[in-house]
Design an enzyme around this catalytic site. Structure first.
Site, PDB file in Angstrom:
ATOM      1  N   ASP A   1      10.873  81.465 -14.352  1.00 35.45           N
ATOM      2  CA  ASP A   1       9.997  81.105 -13.234  1.00 35.45           C
ATOM      3  C   ASP A   1       9.948  79.605 -12.986  1.00 35.45           C
ATOM      4  OD1 ASP A   1       8.131  81.818 -11.176  1.00 35.45           O
ATOM      5  OD2 ASP A   1       6.492  81.145 -12.450  1.00 35.45           O
TER       6      ASP A   1
ATOM      7  N   SER B   1       3.907  82.081  -6.397  1.00 35.01           N
ATOM      8  CA  SER B   1       4.724  83.291  -6.494  1.00 35.01           C
ATOM      9  C   SER B   1       3.915  84.503  -6.069  1.00 35.01           C
ATOM     10  CB  SER B   1       5.211  83.492  -7.936  1.00 35.01           C
ATOM     11  OG  SER B   1       5.873  82.352  -8.418  1.00 35.01           O
TER      12      SER B   1
ATOM     13  N   GLN C   1      12.643  86.666  -6.746  1.00 35.81           N
ATOM     14  CA  GLN C   1      11.227  86.328  -6.553  1.00 35.81           C
ATOM     15  C   GLN C   1      10.966  86.022  -5.090  1.00 35.81           C
ATOM     16  OE1 GLN C   1       8.945  82.389  -7.669  1.00 35.81           O
ATOM     17  NE2 GLN C   1       8.967  83.680  -9.489  1.00 35.81           N
TER      18      GLN C   1
END
Length: 320
Positions: free
Chosen positions: A234, A255, A305
């Site tokens: 991430d 996110s 993502q």
């Protein structure tokens, strides 16, 4: 850290060499991903690094949720995918509770659902699927990009230090770089083609960097390395979508969801190439895709993502 799916630790033991003399065990294992078991399927996680936004780092929540899920399967089952949604902002002032539901246990595949809770409300949900090892003649993969090895590149800290040595650097940029440098991120990063952080020229929405966990993890249950990779995946990921839009200042970026697929064994404390690209952005959202490659060219992990991105026009000011 208790090895997921087992009762042993992730350190030295039968068949596992001890850490090299003088080498420090990764803080990702000793602290960040070392969950406290409260009940059979209830765990508590604490925080190590909190971004400047004062929101919890998404990779930490993904990694801790996968640790919790992995504690609810047998040692022989390995994670092959996970799919997550971030539903509320995390509060860095309190721990996170992880509640695991044993959704299905099959002969080949098992599914575990995880809910991360703060202040009595879910902040994150995740489903992880685990598989017993199975061979197949159906195999293929993309080809790893050709890039310089990590030994030939500067770390992110070394690149920042080079900028800070410029006596003409504007004070606001100097403060920004010092703030980045002071962050205690437990990841080693070596950008392959580092962008000029002061430029507002648009770039292709692609970036490559070598990444690894800071410190020593060693040979252990593969689920441990997958949990660490979930944390790493991430970091700086969604920023790929902003590279063609550097004339804008970020007002808000978080996110929305995060998915991962695990393809082959790897060591998260060894250098891996993180290939990131953004095929689309629009409607205040950006989509990014990533691939983690082992140094020998094996595709180890695929990531995807989507996130919220809200911007405003940047003032055109010189860095000098």
């Amino acid at each position: 850290m208790e090895a997921p799916g087992g009762t042993g630790g992730a350190g030295a033991g039968p068949g596992r060499p001890p850490p090299p003399p003088g080498d420090l065990r990764s803080v990702l294992i000793t602290s960040v991903l070392n969950l406290e078991r409260l009940e059979l399927d209830l765990f508590r996680g604490r925080h190590h690094w909190v971004p400047a936004t004062q929101r919890l780092f998404g990779g930490q929540i993904v990694g801790q949720a996968l640790v919790a899920a992995a504690r609810a399967v047998s040692r022989d089952e390995q994670v092959h995918s996970l799919h997550c949604y971030f539903v509320r902002a995390g509060d860095p002032k309190v721990p996170v509770l992880y509640e695991v539901e044993r959704t299905r246990t099959g002969k080949s595949f098992s599914v575990r659902s995880v809910k991360a809770i703060q202040h009595g409300k879910p902040i994150f949900t995740c489903q992880a699927s685990f598989q017993l090892s199975q061979g197949s003649p159906v195999q293929h993969q993309f080809t790893m990009p050709t890039v310089p090895p990590p030994e030939e590149l500067l770390t992110q800290e070394e690149l920042i230090q080079k900028f800070l040595q410029n006596p003409n650097l504007a004070e606001r940029y100097r403060k920004h770089l010092n703030k980045i440098q002071a962050e205690d991120v437990p990841i080693d990063i070596k950008p392959v083609n580092p962008p000029d952080i002061f430029s507002s020229e648009p770039q292709e929405p692609k970036q490559l960097f070598w990444v690894r966990a800071r410190g020593y993890i060693g040979e252990t249950d593969m689920k441990v390395h997958c949990c660490v990779a979930a944390y790493i995946s991430d970091y700086a990921f969604l920023g790929t979508a902003l590279l063609p839009h550097r004339q804008y200042h970020i007002k808000f970026m978080v996110s929305l969801d995060h998915s991962m697929w695990f393809h082959a064994p790897f060591r998260a404390d060894h250098w891996m190439l993180y290939e990131c690209e953004s095929p689309w952005a629009g409607g205040c959202r950006g989509l990014v895709q990533g691939r983690l490659w082992r140094r020998d060219g094996v595709l180890a992990v695929t990531c995807a993502q989507e996130g919220v991105i809200r911007v405003e026009q940047r003032q055109n000011q010189s860095k000098l």
